[in-house]
Design a protein around this motif. Structure first.
Motif, PDB file in Angstrom:
ATOM      1  N   CYS A  83      13.290   0.678   5.246  1.00 58.14           N
ATOM      2  CA  CYS A  83      14.185   1.831   5.135  1.00 58.14           C
ATOM      3  C   CYS A  83      13.562   2.974   4.335  1.00 58.14           C
ATOM      4  O   CYS A  83      14.088   4.085   4.334  1.00 58.14           O
ATOM      5  CB  CYS A  83      15.509   1.417   4.504  1.00 58.14           C
ATOM      6  SG  CYS A  83      15.367   0.851   2.784  1.00 58.14           S
ATOM      7  N   GLU A  84      12.479   2.685   3.614  1.00 55.41           N
ATOM      8  CA  GLU A  84      11.714   3.674   2.840  1.00 55.41           C
ATOM      9  C   GLU A  84      12.396   4.100   1.539  1.00 55.41           C
ATOM     10  O   GLU A  84      11.888   4.964   0.829  1.00 55.41           O
ATOM     11  CB  GLU A  84      11.401   4.926   3.672  1.00 55.41           C
ATOM     12  CG  GLU A  84      10.633   4.656   4.946  1.00 55.41           C
ATOM     13  CD  GLU A  84      10.388   5.917   5.768  1.00 55.41           C
ATOM     14  OE1 GLU A  84      10.757   7.017   5.287  1.00 55.41           O
ATOM     15  OE2 GLU A  84       9.848   5.814   6.869  1.00 55.41           O
ATOM     16  N   GLN A  88      10.808   6.387  -1.599  1.00 57.93           N
ATOM     17  CA  GLN A  88      11.442   7.621  -2.075  1.00 57.93           C
ATOM     18  C   GLN A  88      11.761   7.546  -3.569  1.00 57.93           C
ATOM     19  O   GLN A  88      11.786   8.554  -4.260  1.00 57.93           O
ATOM     20  CB  GLN A  88      12.741   7.886  -1.312  1.00 57.93           C
ATOM     21  CG  GLN A  88      12.578   8.399   0.096  1.00 57.93           C
ATOM     22  CD  GLN A  88      13.876   9.011   0.618  1.00 57.93           C
ATOM     23  OE1 GLN A  88      14.717   9.479  -0.143  1.00 57.93           O
ATOM     24  NE2 GLN A  88      14.043   9.001   1.931  1.00 57.93           N
ATOM     25  N   THR A  89      11.998   6.331  -4.057  1.00 60.39           N
ATOM     26  CA  THR A  89      12.490   6.141  -5.419  1.00 60.39           C
ATOM     27  C   THR A  89      11.383   6.016  -6.453  1.00 60.39           C
ATOM     28  O   THR A  89      11.556   6.430  -7.604  1.00 60.39           O
ATOM     29  CB  THR A  89      13.382   4.878  -5.475  1.00 60.39           C
ATOM     30  OG1 THR A  89      14.457   5.021  -4.544  1.00 60.39           O
ATOM     31  CG2 THR A  89      13.948   4.655  -6.862  1.00 60.39           C
ATOM     32  N   CYS A  90      10.241   5.446  -6.081  1.00 64.04           N
ATOM     33  CA  CYS A  90       9.172   5.162  -7.046  1.00 64.04           C
ATOM     34  C   CYS A  90       8.813   6.415  -7.856  1.00 64.04           C
ATOM     35  O   CYS A  90       8.405   7.429  -7.289  1.00 64.04           O
ATOM     36  CB  CYS A  90       7.935   4.641  -6.325  1.00 64.04           C
ATOM     37  SG  CYS A  90       6.554   4.294  -7.450  1.00 64.04           S
ATOM     38  N   VAL A  97       4.046   4.224   2.533  1.00 64.99           N
ATOM     39  CA  VAL A  97       4.536   3.902   3.869  1.00 64.99           C
ATOM     40  C   VAL A  97       3.409   4.213   4.841  1.00 64.99           C
ATOM     41  O   VAL A  97       2.858   5.315   4.836  1.00 64.99           O
ATOM     42  CB  VAL A  97       5.791   4.723   4.228  1.00 64.99           C
ATOM     43  CG1 VAL A  97       6.286   4.352   5.625  1.00 64.99           C
ATOM     44  CG2 VAL A  97       6.888   4.492   3.197  1.00 64.99           C
ATOM     45  N   TRP A  98       3.068   3.218   5.668  1.00 63.36           N
ATOM     46  CA  TRP A  98       1.934   3.358   6.581  1.00 63.36           C
ATOM     47  C   TRP A  98       2.377   3.234   8.036  1.00 63.36           C
ATOM     48  O   TRP A  98       3.250   2.431   8.354  1.00 63.36           O
ATOM     49  CB  TRP A  98       0.888   2.269   6.326  1.00 63.36           C
ATOM     50  CG  TRP A  98       0.377   2.174   4.932  1.00 63.36           C
ATOM     51  CD1 TRP A  98       0.854   1.366   3.933  1.00 63.36           C
ATOM     52  CD2 TRP A  98      -0.719   2.895   4.363  1.00 63.36           C
ATOM     53  NE1 TRP A  98       0.121   1.537   2.789  1.00 63.36           N
ATOM     54  CE2 TRP A  98      -0.857   2.473   3.023  1.00 63.36           C
ATOM     55  CE3 TRP A  98      -1.610   3.852   4.864  1.00 63.36           C
ATOM     56  CZ2 TRP A  98      -1.833   2.974   2.173  1.00 63.36           C
ATOM     57  CZ3 TRP A  98      -2.587   4.351   4.021  1.00 63.36           C
ATOM     58  CH2 TRP A  98      -2.694   3.922   2.692  1.00 63.36           C
ATOM     59  N   GLU A 116      -1.173   7.002   6.352  1.00 62.98           N
ATOM     60  CA  GLU A 116      -0.066   7.186   5.415  1.00 62.98           C
ATOM     61  C   GLU A 116       0.984   8.135   5.989  1.00 62.98           C
ATOM     62  O   GLU A 116       0.665   9.190   6.527  1.00 62.98           O
ATOM     63  CB  GLU A 116      -0.580   7.736   4.087  1.00 62.98           C
ATOM     64  CG  GLU A 116       0.507   7.863   3.036  1.00 62.98           C
ATOM     65  CD  GLU A 116       0.015   8.475   1.740  1.00 62.98           C
ATOM     66  OE1 GLU A 116       0.853   8.677   0.844  1.00 62.98           O
ATOM     67  OE2 GLU A 116      -1.199   8.761   1.639  1.00 62.98           O
ATOM     68  N   ILE A 117       2.240   7.723   5.868  1.00 65.56           N
ATOM     69  CA  ILE A 117       3.369   8.557   6.271  1.00 65.56           C
ATOM     70  C   ILE A 117       3.971   9.165   5.007  1.00 65.56           C
ATOM     71  O   ILE A 117       4.390   8.448   4.096  1.00 65.56           O
ATOM     72  CB  ILE A 117       4.440   7.734   7.015  1.00 65.56           C
ATOM     73  CG1 ILE A 117       3.850   7.084   8.268  1.00 65.56           C
ATOM     74  CG2 ILE A 117       5.637   8.606   7.378  1.00 65.56           C
ATOM     75  CD1 ILE A 117       4.803   6.120   8.958  1.00 65.56           C
ATOM     76  N   LYS A 118       3.984  10.466   4.931  1.00 63.54           N
ATOM     77  CA  LYS A 118       4.557  11.131   3.769  1.00 63.54           C
ATOM     78  C   LYS A 118       6.082  11.074   3.840  1.00 63.54           C
ATOM     79  O   LYS A 118       6.675  11.439   4.855  1.00 63.54           O
ATOM     80  CB  LYS A 118       4.095  12.585   3.700  1.00 63.54           C
ATOM     81  CG  LYS A 118       2.593  12.750   3.492  1.00 63.54           C
ATOM     82  CD  LYS A 118       2.157  12.230   2.130  1.00 63.54           C
ATOM     83  CE  LYS A 118       0.679  12.489   1.876  1.00 63.54           C
ATOM     84  NZ  LYS A 118       0.253  11.961   0.547  1.00 63.54           N
ATOM     85  N   VAL A 119       6.699  10.604   2.780  1.00 65.72           N
ATOM     86  CA  VAL A 119       8.161  10.535   2.734  1.00 65.72           C
ATOM     87  C   VAL A 119       8.668  11.447   1.618  1.00 65.72           C
ATOM     88  O   VAL A 119       7.975  11.671   0.620  1.00 65.72           O
ATOM     89  CB  VAL A 119       8.650   9.088   2.500  1.00 65.72           C
ATOM     90  CG1 VAL A 119       8.211   8.176   3.626  1.00 65.72           C
ATOM     91  CG2 VAL A 119       8.157   8.555   1.167  1.00 65.72           C
ATOM     92  N   PRO A 120       9.862  11.988   1.768  1.00 66.50           N
ATOM     93  CA  PRO A 120      10.429  12.826   0.696  1.00 66.50           C
ATOM     94  C   PRO A 120      10.710  11.990  -0.544  1.00 66.50           C
ATOM     95  O   PRO A 120      10.798  10.761  -0.474  1.00 66.50           O
ATOM     96  CB  PRO A 120      11.715  13.371   1.316  1.00 66.50           C
ATOM     97  CG  PRO A 120      12.068  12.387   2.391  1.00 66.50           C
ATOM     98  CD  PRO A 120      10.765  11.869   2.922  1.00 66.50           C
TER      99      PRO A 120
END
Length: 275
Positions: A83-84, A88-90, A97-98, A116-120
């Motif tokens: 769910c990512e 997002q929280t770290c 996330v790959w 790598e997938i960039k997440v907000p």
């Protein structure tokens, strides 16, 4: 960031064989052929830069992340639905996330590619943090993983000069005299690593953790739904209900994990990125 790994097909087939056959079976009777294969999936990992704050553990909606300790970082276990939210929280962005792809190449090797997938990222702000001087034993365990070096060893005089009462007991005896843990609030990011690692529970932290950033939604096509209820049965957070053949999705509870979309046999559910 992109990472490429390669392994010879013969090596991979041998490993699969060894993992797939009971030790008392004849291994020659078991053959594996994995040519002409390509697979793509998502992978989430926690890097060694983990600061042991356990925020990811607290925020995982399905409780599959094991707690970090002084000696080991947090670990994502089986059952992760990607769910990512942890990424997002770290607070130090050490959860990646790959986009993971594996493919058989012409030179008889298997190539693994991780992109790598960039997440907000969620907003995190320290509101207040303090050390209970009556409980602190001066072990210094709070210092090791602080990502902003906000914690240091200071003298009793220094701490009292900065507005904190400081008893003589509980000090760390060093060549420079008795030293105490001191937190510079102007540098603290509110991650909670120190509070998590303190064996006395002497550190109190108040922080403001912003909401999960929503940048996608589940699109529901009621016209082709066959009311099999697989989406409801497999939703890890109970966000879907099928009532009288119609899908009802609770967007406030939905974590955009794709469990429902991957289970739907007719493609009535799809995860769509928002504009």
């Amino acid at each position: 960031m992109e990472i490429k790994l390669k392994k010879q097909i013969e090596t991979l087939e041998r490993e699969i064989t060894l993992k797939s056959v009971d030790l008392d079976e004849d291994i020659e009777d078991f053959n594996v052929d994995i040519h002409d294969f390509k697979n793509q999936d998502k992978l989430i990992t926690i890097s060694p830069r983990c600061v042991r704050c356990n925020l990811c553990v607290e925020e995982c909606p399905i409780n599959v992340i094991s707690s970090s300790t002084w000696l080991k970082r947090a670990k994502i276990g089986e059952g992760c639905v990607q769910c990512e939210i942890c990424a997002q929280t770290c607070p130090v962005s050490c959860i990646y996330v790959w986009d993971a792809e594996s493919e058989i190449k012409e030179n008889d090797s298997v190539e693994y590619t991780l992109r790598e997938i960039k997440v907000p990222h969620r907003n995190l702000k320290m509101e207040d943090i303090s050390i209970n001087r009556e409980e602190c034993i001066g072990c210094g365990s709070c210092l090791k993983y602080c990502p902003t070096n906000a914690i240091s060893l200071r003298s009793k005089e220094y701490i009292e000069a900065h507005g904190e009462a400081c008893p003589s007991a509980g000090a760390i005896d060093t060549e420079d005299g008795n030293m105490f843990s001191y937190i510079d609030k102007n540098r603290c990011c509110g991650c909670g690593s120190c509070a998590n690692l303190c064996i006395q529970g002497a550190i109190s932290l108040k922080r403001d953790l912003g909401p999960v950033v929503i940048y996608s939604h589940i699109d529901v096509n009621q016209d082709i739904c066959v009311a099999c209820e697989l989406c409801e049965d497999n939703c890890p957070v109970d966000a879907i209900k099928v009532v009288d053949g119609e899908i009802f999705l609770n967007n406030d509870k939905c974590i955009r994990c794709k469990e429902c979309t991957s289970r739907c046999p007719v493609g009535a559910l799809n995860l769509v990125l928002d504009d």
